[in-house]
Motif scaffolding. Structure first.
Motif, PDB file in Angstrom:
ATOM      1  N   LEU A  14       0.856  -1.178   0.000  1.00 49.92           N
ATOM      2  CA  LEU A  14       0.000   0.000   0.000  1.00 49.92           C
ATOM      3  C   LEU A  14       0.900   1.240   0.000  1.00 49.92           C
ATOM      4  CD1 LEU A  14      -2.626  -1.141   2.676  1.00 49.92           C
ATOM      5  CD2 LEU A  14      -2.861  -1.201   0.187  1.00 49.92           C
ATOM      6  N   LEU A  15       0.894   1.981  -1.094  1.00 46.25           N
ATOM      7  CA  LEU A  15       1.807   3.114  -1.220  1.00 46.25           C
ATOM      8  C   LEU A  15       1.399   4.286  -0.339  1.00 46.25           C
ATOM      9  CD1 LEU A  15       2.554   3.108  -5.055  1.00 46.25           C
ATOM     10  CD2 LEU A  15       3.692   1.871  -3.192  1.00 46.25           C
ATOM     11  N   GLY A  16       0.110   4.403  -0.008  1.00 46.09           N
ATOM     12  CA  GLY A  16      -0.329   5.436   0.921  1.00 46.09           C
ATOM     13  C   GLY A  16      -0.280   6.832   0.341  1.00 46.09           C
ATOM     14  N   PHE A  17      -0.024   7.822   1.233  1.00 47.30           N
ATOM     15  CA  PHE A  17      -0.142   9.225   0.849  1.00 47.30           C
ATOM     16  C   PHE A  17       1.180   9.870   0.449  1.00 47.30           C
ATOM     17  CE2 PHE A  17      -3.869   8.477   3.456  1.00 47.30           C
ATOM     18  CZ  PHE A  17      -4.861   9.097   2.715  1.00 47.30           C
ATOM     19  N   THR A  18       2.234   9.599   1.206  1.00 48.88           N
ATOM     20  CA  THR A  18       3.462  10.345   0.984  1.00 48.88           C
ATOM     21  C   THR A  18       4.684   9.501   1.274  1.00 48.88           C
ATOM     22  OG1 THR A  18       4.745  12.291   1.665  1.00 48.88           O
ATOM     23  CG2 THR A  18       3.371  11.263   3.344  1.00 48.88           C
ATOM     24  N   GLU A  19       5.742   9.771   0.545  1.00 45.32           N
ATOM     25  CA  GLU A  19       7.030   9.128   0.777  1.00 45.32           C
ATOM     26  C   GLU A  19       7.933   9.999   1.664  1.00 45.32           C
ATOM     27  OE1 GLU A  19       7.948   6.182  -0.207  1.00 45.32           O
ATOM     28  OE2 GLU A  19       6.257   5.675  -1.496  1.00 45.32           O
ATOM     29  N   ILE A  78      -8.668   2.643   8.210  1.00 45.52           N
ATOM     30  CA  ILE A  78      -7.769   3.595   8.867  1.00 45.52           C
ATOM     31  C   ILE A  78      -6.773   2.927   9.818  1.00 45.52           C
ATOM     32  CG2 ILE A  78      -7.625   5.666  10.311  1.00 45.52           C
ATOM     33  CD1 ILE A  78     -10.222   6.598   9.199  1.00 45.52           C
ATOM     34  N   PRO A  79      -7.191   1.991  10.696  1.00 53.17           N
ATOM     35  CA  PRO A  79      -6.204   1.398  11.613  1.00 53.17           C
ATOM     36  C   PRO A  79      -5.017   0.760  10.904  1.00 53.17           C
ATOM     37  CG  PRO A  79      -8.415   0.886  12.352  1.00 53.17           C
ATOM     38  CD  PRO A  79      -8.562   1.520  11.012  1.00 53.17           C
ATOM     39  N   LYS A  80      -5.261   0.024   9.827  1.00 54.03           N
ATOM     40  CA  LYS A  80      -4.158  -0.592   9.081  1.00 54.03           C
ATOM     41  C   LYS A  80      -3.249   0.470   8.495  1.00 54.03           C
ATOM     42  CE  LYS A  80      -1.644  -3.620   6.971  1.00 54.03           C
ATOM     43  NZ  LYS A  80      -0.611  -4.358   7.728  1.00 54.03           N
ATOM     44  N   ASN A  84       0.727   0.910   9.465  1.00 51.09           N
ATOM     45  CA  ASN A  84       1.768   0.932   8.437  1.00 51.09           C
ATOM     46  C   ASN A  84       2.604   2.201   8.504  1.00 51.09           C
ATOM     47  OD1 ASN A  84       0.895  -1.526   7.553  1.00 51.09           O
ATOM     48  ND2 ASN A  84       0.376  -0.884   5.482  1.00 51.09           N
ATOM     49  N   MET A  85       1.953   3.328   8.771  1.00 51.96           N
ATOM     50  CA  MET A  85       2.688   4.583   8.881  1.00 51.96           C
ATOM     51  C   MET A  85       3.598   4.582  10.104  1.00 51.96           C
ATOM     52  SD  MET A  85      -0.282   7.326   7.806  1.00 51.96           S
ATOM     53  CE  MET A  85       0.800   8.731   8.051  1.00 51.96           C
ATOM     54  N   GLN A  86       3.113   4.029  11.213  1.00 49.13           N
ATOM     55  CA  GLN A  86       3.892   4.008  12.442  1.00 49.13           C
ATOM     56  C   GLN A  86       5.084   3.062  12.347  1.00 49.13           C
ATOM     57  OE1 GLN A  86       3.358   6.071  14.812  1.00 49.13           O
ATOM     58  NE2 GLN A  86       4.794   5.325  16.366  1.00 49.13           N
ATOM     59  N   THR A  87       4.904   1.940  11.661  1.00 44.92           N
ATOM     60  CA  THR A  87       5.969   0.942  11.547  1.00 44.92           C
ATOM     61  C   THR A  87       6.824   1.132  10.296  1.00 44.92           C
ATOM     62  OG1 THR A  87       4.462  -0.591  10.412  1.00 44.92           O
ATOM     63  CG2 THR A  87       4.606  -0.762  12.825  1.00 44.92           C
ATOM     64  N   GLN A  88       6.503   2.174   9.500  1.00 50.31           N
ATOM     65  CA  GLN A  88       7.232   2.434   8.252  1.00 50.31           C
ATOM     66  C   GLN A  88       7.163   1.237   7.307  1.00 50.31           C
ATOM     67  OE1 GLN A  88       8.765   5.537   7.583  1.00 50.31           O
ATOM     68  NE2 GLN A  88       7.611   6.086   9.418  1.00 50.31           N
ATOM     69  N   GLN A 100     -10.075  -6.631   3.753  1.00 44.46           N
ATOM     70  CA  GLN A 100     -10.406  -5.214   3.602  1.00 44.46           C
ATOM     71  C   GLN A 100     -11.444  -5.001   2.509  1.00 44.46           C
ATOM     72  OE1 GLN A 100      -7.166  -2.479   2.999  1.00 44.46           O
ATOM     73  NE2 GLN A 100      -7.032  -2.039   5.183  1.00 44.46           N
ATOM     74  N   ILE A 101     -11.256  -5.665   1.384  1.00 43.83           N
ATOM     75  CA  ILE A 101     -12.214  -5.536   0.284  1.00 43.83           C
ATOM     76  C   ILE A 101     -13.604  -5.982   0.729  1.00 43.83           C
ATOM     77  CG2 ILE A 101     -12.866  -6.460  -1.979  1.00 43.83           C
ATOM     78  CD1 ILE A 101      -9.881  -6.578  -2.659  1.00 43.83           C
TER      79      ILE A 101
END
Length: 312
Positions: A14-19, A78-80, A84-88, A100-101
């Motif tokens: 999941l690439l998410g919002f920002t690098e 949102i939790p996932k 992912n953001m917290q654990t990089q 999720q789907i």
């Protein structure tokens, strides 16, 4: 990247919002705040409708179901994303992606159907007030809610099972913050004609039929309101459905915006930002819309919070 058939793939990214690592804490804090506000607001609506006998009516019964669906809807994605953001990390397992789907479609469909049922409830209340208690009996309301749940699960199972038949390529990057079905289908190496047909049928059923039902209900409601002679009577009748109409406009406006923007603009970033509106912002705003302009809900919330403060 080379694309070849790989049926045994077990993860997606999941690439998410920002690098940008510098902006990650800001984005994390923003979406954590949105999630907590969504959970608190919808939970208060549920507690208020359950604890206050004045709100034991069909309208608030469906509202509590809508709030519960919104809690589950946001909790699906949102939790996932926050973990992912917290654990990089960007990894989501194949099983987690399918989950999720499935749940995203379940609670998205449930939101849609509940808004349609609530429009029908307002139609009966305003256009047939003398028969309202007979038509909207507790048994019938229970059947409507159960039907919405069962239909949502059936639709989601149908769409998720068709994904199980697909094989995926070595490119496992999803340019989104969750496993959006449309983005996942783009990664498939096998023929996804069946998935597209099922998706179009579901869109027609939920989008066209549900929206048509809502528009029909409100066209009859507006005609009934116009026939009321007193201005005060018109205002009272309209105020009973104003909040629901605002939520319907927000839900369908943001939902249609996502698919129209993705169809008109090939940018995944545009689709990503549009998805934020109906997956995060709309569930967060629903409790405020229903409480700020509704004296019954505000009174119930006041009594609920007052009891909490007294007990402390």
């Amino acid at each position: 990247m080379e694309r070849r058939n790989q049926t045994g793939i077990r993860i997606f990214l999941l690439l998410g919002f920002t690098e940008d690592s510098d902006s990650q804490p800001l984005v994390f804090g923003l979406f954590l705040s949105v999630y907590l506000v969504t959970m608190l607001g919808n939970l208060l609506i549920i507690l208020a409708t359950v604890s206050d006998s004045h709100l034991h009516t069909p309208m608030y019964f469906f509202l509590s179901n809508l709030s519960f669906a919104d809690i589950c809807f946001t909790s699906t994605t949102i939790p996932k994303m926050l973990v992912n953001m917290q654990t990089q990390s960007k990894v989501i397992t194949y099983e987690g992606c399918l989950s999720q789907i499935f749940f995203f479609i379940v609670f998205g469909c449930l939101d849609n159907l509940l808004l349609t049922v609530m429009a029908y409830d307002r139609f009966v209340a305003i256009c047939h007030p003398l028969h309202y208690t007979v038509i909207m009996s507790p048994q019938f309301c229970g059947l409507l809610a159960q039907g919405a749940w069962c239909f949502s699960v059936a639709i989601s199972l149908l769409e998720t099972l068709t994904v199980l038949k697909l094989s995926f390529c070595t490119n496992v990057e999803i340019p989104h913050f969750f496993c959006d079905l449309l983005e996942v289908l783009k990664l498939a190496c096998s023929d996804n004609l069946v998935n597209n047909i099922v998706g179009y049928c579901v869109t027609i059923i939920l989008g066209v039929f549900s929206l048509s039902g809502i528009l029909f209900s409100y066209s009859r409601i507006f005609l009934s309101i116009l026939s009321i002679s007193s201005a005060r009577g018109k205002y009272k009748a309209f105020s009973t459905c104003g909040s629901h109409l605002s939520v319907v406009s927000l839900f369908y406006g943001t939902g249609l915006g996502v698919y129209l923007s993705s169809a008109a603009i090939s940018s995944s970033r545009t689709s990503l930002m549009a998805s934020v509106m109906y997956t995060m912002v709309t569930p967060m705003l629903n409790p405020f819309i229903y409480s700020l302009n509704n004296r019954d809900v505000k009174g119930a919330l006041g009594r609920l919070l007052g009891k909490g403060l007294i007990s402390v």
